[in-house]
Motif scaffolding. Structure first.
Motif, short mmCIF file in Angstrom:
data_model
loop_
_atom_site.label_atom_id
_atom_site.label_comp_id
_atom_site.label_asym_id
_atom_site.label_seq_id
_atom_site.Cartn_x
_atom_site.Cartn_y
_atom_site.Cartn_z
N LEU A 98 46.82 -6.49 3.76
CA LEU A 98 47.59 -5.59 4.63
C LEU A 98 47.12 -5.60 6.08
N ARG A 99 46.09 -6.37 6.39
CA ARG A 99 45.57 -6.36 7.76
C ARG A 99 46.65 -6.74 8.76
N PRO A 100 46.93 -5.88 9.72
CA PRO A 100 48.03 -6.10 10.66
C PRO A 100 47.79 -7.30 11.58
N LYS A 101 48.84 -8.09 11.78
CA LYS A 101 48.76 -9.25 12.67
C LYS A 101 49.09 -8.88 14.11
N THR A 102 49.70 -7.71 14.31
CA THR A 102 50.01 -7.23 15.65
C THR A 102 49.62 -5.76 15.76
N ALA A 103 49.48 -5.30 16.99
CA ALA A 103 49.13 -3.89 17.22
C ALA A 103 50.24 -2.98 16.73
N LYS A 104 51.46 -3.38 16.98
CA LYS A 104 52.60 -2.56 16.57
C LYS A 104 52.67 -2.44 15.05
N GLU A 105 52.33 -3.51 14.36
CA GLU A 105 52.34 -3.47 12.90
C GLU A 105 51.31 -2.48 12.37
N ALA A 106 50.16 -2.38 13.05
CA ALA A 106 49.13 -1.41 12.64
C ALA A 106 49.67 0.01 12.72
N VAL A 107 50.38 0.30 13.81
CA VAL A 107 50.97 1.64 13.99
C VAL A 107 52.05 1.89 12.94
N GLU A 108 52.86 0.88 12.67
CA GLU A 108 53.94 1.04 11.69
C GLU A 108 53.39 1.28 10.29
N LEU A 109 52.30 0.60 9.93
CA LEU A 109 51.70 0.81 8.60
C LEU A 109 51.10 2.20 8.50
N TRP A 110 50.41 2.64 9.56
CA TRP A 110 49.85 4.00 9.55
C TRP A 110 50.97 5.03 9.43
N SER A 111 52.05 4.80 10.16
CA SER A 111 53.19 5.72 10.13
C SER A 111 53.81 5.78 8.74
N ARG A 112 53.89 4.64 8.09
CA ARG A 112 54.43 4.62 6.73
C ARG A 112 53.54 5.43 5.79
N GLY A 113 52.22 5.36 6.03
CA GLY A 113 51.29 6.17 5.24
C GLY A 113 51.52 7.66 5.46
N ILE A 114 51.84 8.05 6.69
CA ILE A 114 52.15 9.45 6.99
C ILE A 114 53.42 9.86 6.27
N GLN A 115 54.44 9.03 6.35
CA GLN A 115 55.73 9.34 5.72
C GLN A 115 55.62 9.43 4.20
N ASN A 116 54.81 8.56 3.62
CA ASN A 116 54.66 8.54 2.15
C ASN A 116 53.50 9.41 1.67
N ARG A 117 52.79 10.03 2.62
CA ARG A 117 51.62 10.86 2.31
C ARG A 117 50.53 10.04 1.62
N SER A 118 50.46 8.77 1.98
CA SER A 118 49.47 7.86 1.39
C SER A 118 48.24 7.74 2.29
N GLY A 119 47.16 8.41 1.89
CA GLY A 119 45.92 8.31 2.66
C GLY A 119 45.35 6.91 2.66
N ALA A 120 45.53 6.19 1.57
CA ALA A 120 44.99 4.84 1.48
C ALA A 120 45.63 3.92 2.51
N LEU A 121 46.94 4.04 2.72
CA LEU A 121 47.62 3.19 3.68
C LEU A 121 47.20 3.54 5.11
N GLN A 122 46.99 4.81 5.38
CA GLN A 122 46.49 5.22 6.69
C GLN A 122 45.07 4.68 6.91
N TYR A 123 44.27 4.79 5.88
CA TYR A 123 42.85 4.40 5.97
C TYR A 123 42.67 2.91 6.20
N VAL A 124 43.48 2.09 5.55
CA VAL A 124 43.26 0.65 5.55
C VAL A 124 43.48 0.04 6.93
N VAL A 125 44.26 0.69 7.81
CA VAL A 125 44.49 0.14 9.14
C VAL A 125 43.59 0.76 10.20
#
Length: 226
Positions: A98-125
């Motif tokens: 899941l390591r982001p290849k772009t800065a924007k992808e990192a933000v999008e993954l963190w945001s998806r973690g917020i939307q899904n309430r997934s701490g793991a997805l927020q944490y990994v980026v």
């Protein structure tokens, strides 16, 4: 020596394992080794050769919850790893994928973690420093973040700023929703940096949320008194 995710095979030994700093195990004075923060007294069979501490393979793997058997015909030791170790290996592989290849992808993954309430997805980026800072809070919440209502719905990028070739700054907004409709917005500012290995990671997250208790782990709230 090879590890398949389930079984560790050590060939051409008599069941002796060499421990070194490279393996993450450090010898200490007084016949003690520290593994993952836990001190163990070395067995009588332990010895030091060429700067390495040698201990029976069975002694250490059994303390890790694994099982070891020596195959005399094939001259190898087979270590059956515990289920928890296999799951950790799978999780680590998942995180690396899941390591982001772009800065924007990192933000999008963190945001998806917020939307899904997934701490793991927020944490990994997050960067290692931000992970260390927020891990306890993630664990206390059992890796579930946010509240059931209002929830974070659509996210939009409000501002993007390039600070350098390896640093980006983003301002984002979430539309908050309840079962009755719109509940306002939640805004965050994220600092993202490029790791030396090429992937991007979030190093800082700031909000001015008027309800600081609802801020996700790792977020600095400017409304909280220092």
């Amino acid at each position: 020596m090879k590890f398949s995710g389930k079984r560790l095979v050590v060939a051409g030994t008599a069941g002796i394992l060499a421990l070194s700093a490279a393996a993450g195990i450090f010898a200490k004075q007084g016949g003690i080794i520290r593994f993952d923060g836990v001190d163990w007294k070395l067995p009588p069979e332990a010895r030091i050769e060429n700067g390495q501490t040698l201990v029976p393979l069975a002694w250490i793997v059994e303390r890790l919850g694994a099982k070891v058997a020596w195959n005399d015909k094939e001259r190898l030791a087979e270590v059956e790893m515990p289920e928890a170790t296999k799951e950790l290996a799978m999780i680590e592989s998942f995180a690396q994928g899941l390591r982001p290849k772009t800065a924007k992808e990192a933000v999008e993954l963190w945001s998806r973690g917020i939307q899904n309430r997934s701490g793991a997805l927020q944490y990994v980026v997050m960067s290692p420093a931000l992970q260390e800072k927020s891990r306890k809070e993630f664990e206390e919440g059992h890796w579930v973040t946010g509240v059931s209502s209002p929830w974070a719905a659509d996210m939009r990028f409000a501002k993007e700023e390039k600070l350098s070739d390896t640093q980006m700054k983003y301002s984002i907004e979430f539309a908050l929703q309840t079962s009755e409709g719109s509940a306002g917005k939640a805004a965050y500012t994220l600092m993202v940096e490029k790791h030396e290995h090429g992937y991007w990671m979030i190093t800082k997250i700031i909000t001015s949320d008027e309800e600081p208790d609802t801020s996700p782990p790792g977020v600095e709230n400017t409304n909280v008194s220092k």
